[in-house]
Design a protein around this motif. Sequence first.
Motif, PDB file in Angstrom:
ATOM      1  N   LEU A 139     -18.994  37.065 -15.864  1.00  0.00           N
ATOM      2  CA  LEU A 139     -19.783  36.041 -16.618  1.00  0.00           C
ATOM      3  C   LEU A 139     -20.651  35.334 -15.543  1.00  0.00           C
ATOM      4  N   ALA A 140     -20.492  35.260 -14.277  1.00  0.00           N
ATOM      5  CA  ALA A 140     -21.210  34.603 -13.340  1.00  0.00           C
ATOM      6  C   ALA A 140     -22.418  35.668 -12.915  1.00  0.00           C
ATOM      7  N   GLY A 141     -22.047  36.965 -13.291  1.00  0.00           N
ATOM      8  CA  GLY A 141     -23.265  37.926 -12.950  1.00  0.00           C
ATOM      9  C   GLY A 141     -24.089  38.279 -14.213  1.00  0.00           C
ATOM     10  N   SER A 142     -23.864  37.527 -15.221  1.00  0.00           N
ATOM     11  CA  SER A 142     -24.727  38.118 -16.374  1.00  0.00           C
ATOM     12  C   SER A 142     -26.157  37.580 -16.286  1.00  0.00           C
ATOM     13  N   PRO A 143     -27.088  38.270 -16.916  1.00  0.00           N
ATOM     14  CA  PRO A 143     -28.464  37.894 -16.877  1.00  0.00           C
ATOM     15  C   PRO A 143     -28.785  36.285 -17.243  1.00  0.00           C
ATOM     16  N   ARG A 144     -28.221  36.001 -18.189  1.00  0.00           N
ATOM     17  CA  ARG A 144     -28.278  34.546 -18.655  1.00  0.00           C
ATOM     18  C   ARG A 144     -27.959  33.725 -17.559  1.00  0.00           C
ATOM     19  N   PHE A 145     -26.805  33.965 -16.821  1.00  0.00           N
ATOM     20  CA  PHE A 145     -26.242  32.980 -16.049  1.00  0.00           C
ATOM     21  C   PHE A 145     -27.503  32.794 -14.811  1.00  0.00           C
ATOM     22  N   ALA A 146     -27.801  34.044 -14.384  1.00  0.00           N
ATOM     23  CA  ALA A 146     -28.985  33.884 -13.244  1.00  0.00           C
ATOM     24  C   ALA A 146     -30.377  33.249 -13.783  1.00  0.00           C
ATOM     25  N   THR A 147     -30.634  33.448 -14.999  1.00  0.00           N
ATOM     26  CA  THR A 147     -31.859  32.815 -15.607  1.00  0.00           C
ATOM     27  C   THR A 147     -31.586  31.199 -15.532  1.00  0.00           C
ATOM     28  N   TYR A 148     -30.445  30.767 -15.867  1.00  0.00           N
ATOM     29  CA  TYR A 148     -30.260  29.403 -15.967  1.00  0.00           C
ATOM     30  C   TYR A 148     -30.284  28.841 -14.434  1.00  0.00           C
ATOM     31  N   ALA A 149     -29.918  29.528 -13.536  1.00  0.00           N
ATOM     32  CA  ALA A 149     -29.682  29.053 -12.413  1.00  0.00           C
ATOM     33  C   ALA A 149     -31.004  28.996 -11.774  1.00  0.00           C
ATOM     34  N   GLY A 150     -31.904  30.013 -12.126  1.00  0.00           N
ATOM     35  CA  GLY A 150     -33.222  29.823 -11.594  1.00  0.00           C
ATOM     36  C   GLY A 150     -33.891  28.646 -12.077  1.00  0.00           C
ATOM     37  N   LEU A 151     -33.816  28.434 -13.481  1.00  0.00           N
ATOM     38  CA  LEU A 151     -34.574  27.489 -13.981  1.00  0.00           C
ATOM     39  C   LEU A 151     -34.082  26.164 -13.439  1.00  0.00           C
ATOM     40  N   LEU A 152     -32.877  25.882 -12.899  1.00  0.00           N
ATOM     41  CA  LEU A 152     -32.487  24.524 -12.307  1.00  0.00           C
ATOM     42  C   LEU A 152     -32.802  24.261 -11.081  1.00  0.00           C
ATOM     43  N   ARG A 153     -33.472  25.451 -10.374  1.00  0.00           N
ATOM     44  CA  ARG A 153     -33.827  25.190  -9.052  1.00  0.00           C
ATOM     45  C   ARG A 153     -35.563  25.227  -8.854  1.00  0.00           C
ATOM     46  N   GLN A 154     -36.128  24.503  -7.854  1.00  0.00           N
ATOM     47  CA  GLN A 154     -37.395  24.980  -7.683  1.00  0.00           C
ATOM     48  C   GLN A 154     -37.719  26.322  -7.120  1.00  0.00           C
ATOM     49  N   PRO A 155     -38.818  26.963  -7.869  1.00  0.00           N
ATOM     50  CA  PRO A 155     -38.931  28.425  -7.425  1.00  0.00           C
ATOM     51  C   PRO A 155     -38.811  28.671  -5.594  1.00  0.00           C
ATOM     52  N   GLY A 156     -38.001  29.705  -5.535  1.00  0.00           N
ATOM     53  CA  GLY A 156     -37.877  30.209  -4.231  1.00  0.00           C
ATOM     54  C   GLY A 156     -36.927  29.069  -3.466  1.00  0.00           C
ATOM     55  N   ALA A 157     -36.305  28.331  -3.804  1.00  0.00           N
ATOM     56  CA  ALA A 157     -35.466  27.202  -3.371  1.00  0.00           C
ATOM     57  C   ALA A 157     -34.092  28.070  -3.146  1.00  0.00           C
ATOM     58  N   THR A 158     -33.568  27.696  -1.866  1.00  0.00           N
ATOM     59  CA  THR A 158     -32.314  28.424  -1.583  1.00  0.00           C
ATOM     60  C   THR A 158     -31.222  27.157  -1.155  1.00  0.00           C
ATOM     61  N   PRO A 159     -30.335  26.757  -1.874  1.00  0.00           N
ATOM     62  CA  PRO A 159     -29.613  25.870  -1.596  1.00  0.00           C
ATOM     63  C   PRO A 159     -28.949  25.831  -0.265  1.00  0.00           C
ATOM     64  N   PRO A 160     -28.584  24.998   0.609  1.00  0.00           N
ATOM     65  CA  PRO A 160     -27.790  25.028   1.853  1.00  0.00           C
ATOM     66  C   PRO A 160     -26.472  25.200   1.814  1.00  0.00           C
ATOM     67  N   PRO A 161     -25.774  25.456   2.685  1.00  0.00           N
ATOM     68  CA  PRO A 161     -24.134  25.753   2.535  1.00  0.00           C
ATOM     69  C   PRO A 161     -23.789  24.323   1.986  1.00  0.00           C
ATOM     70  N   PHE A 162     -22.558  24.288   1.142  1.00  0.00           N
ATOM     71  CA  PHE A 162     -21.910  23.294   0.649  1.00  0.00           C
ATOM     72  C   PHE A 162     -21.787  22.239   1.692  1.00  0.00           C
ATOM     73  N   ASP A 163     -21.138  22.708   2.711  1.00  0.00           N
ATOM     74  CA  ASP A 163     -20.696  21.842   3.941  1.00  0.00           C
ATOM     75  C   ASP A 163     -21.880  21.054   4.419  1.00  0.00           C
ATOM     76  N   THR A 164     -22.858  21.838   4.596  1.00  0.00           N
ATOM     77  CA  THR A 164     -24.277  20.901   4.943  1.00  0.00           C
ATOM     78  C   THR A 164     -24.664  19.986   4.285  1.00  0.00           C
ATOM     79  N   THR A 165     -24.768  20.285   2.886  1.00  0.00           N
ATOM     80  CA  THR A 165     -25.108  19.191   1.969  1.00  0.00           C
ATOM     81  C   THR A 165     -24.074  18.055   1.948  1.00  0.00           C
ATOM     82  N   VAL A 166     -22.692  18.234   2.009  1.00  0.00           N
ATOM     83  CA  VAL A 166     -21.762  16.993   1.998  1.00  0.00           C
ATOM     84  C   VAL A 166     -22.071  16.228   3.260  1.00  0.00           C
ATOM     85  N   ALA A 167     -22.313  16.876   4.492  1.00  0.00           N
ATOM     86  CA  ALA A 167     -22.565  16.161   5.531  1.00  0.00           C
ATOM     87  C   ALA A 167     -24.021  15.550   5.572  1.00  0.00           C
TER      88      ALA A 167
END
Length: 366
Positions: A139-167
């Motif tokens: 499910l996580a590897g489906s093309p639909r999932f990847a497209t949706y994830a891309g739409l929810l982020r700014q182009p080229g954006a890479t989220p930092p590690p979860f622990d970094t965001t929490v900190a």
Amino acid sequence: MSVPLSILDLAPISSGSDAGAALRTTIDVARRADALGYHRYWVAEHHFAAGVAGAAPAVLIGLIAAATDRIRVGSGAVQVGYSTAVSVVEQFGLLDAVHPGRLDLGLGRSGGKPGPITPAADRVVDGLLIPAPFDVAKLAGSPRFATYAGLLRQPGATPPPFDTTVADIQSLIAGTFERDGLDVHATPGEGAKAELWILGSSGGESARVAGERGLPFAANYHVAPSNVLEAVEAYRAAFRPSAVLDRPYVLVSADVLVAESEALARHLASPYRHWVRSIRTGTGAIPYPTPAEAAALPWSDEDQALVRDRLDTRFVGDAGQVTERLETLRRVTGADELLVTTITHDPADRVRSFELLADAWMQGHH
């Protein structure tokens, strides 16, 4: 022992209805939950699903908090991979400024790769079913999932590690955040009294981060029942006392449906398998069918296998039956609090389920 009972609401859209009606229902149900004595009312974050309206938790939380008086209101969870730490703190800081002392900021990872699963058979632990794990990799590897994830982020954006965001979220709230040699202060947000939570579906990063930071942890039995014990064990093993908690605090979720009789509850619950199937096949939650509509939909052995773990771990019945199963869940996981989610086609049946459950649970836990 008094164990609080709380609610998770997905703002489900019923077949023949629309998002506006679903959101108005969520606000109405929250008012009723407030009157019934539920401890918290959390809303989830889901995107691109025809059957779920809760796409913007902070906005919905503001509407619910304004319509209620006592109940804590929060996110279960903000998907931080699609937001910056600053935007999360500012949104919840704004809510906290208007509704001080009632906000829960639940954080969840998003868009990460699922870890490998270890094949296992169903097992029963002291009366609690721990089903064979469901492999979400396809499910996580489906093309639909990847497209949706891309739409929810700014182009080229890479989220930092979860622990970094929490900190970063913690330091922005505390007023100690620095970047590039500069003090950075969030207004509103700094000094907010919102209660910070971590939500997790396994014994991986979320459980570890929650434990190491001494934050309360919400473990997910209703979506990932096979992992619930490893999640709470990993959290407790990693726990370090903090200014927030001196001991671990665990909330565990369950999917429930209560009616006046077991037969009625099972009838009302019958569309659930089709709804879960729509999620598990990657198309996103469908508008929730009526029992009659569900009975007319095709169903195969393959479909049954796809959703079996979710069906077998849903607590459906009269109030006595469901409270007994919730008590088993609490006992086996050692939960300090339980979070229930309920979905029916008719909102009145959802409200009735919460009423019957509250009455039975409060009698047994006071």
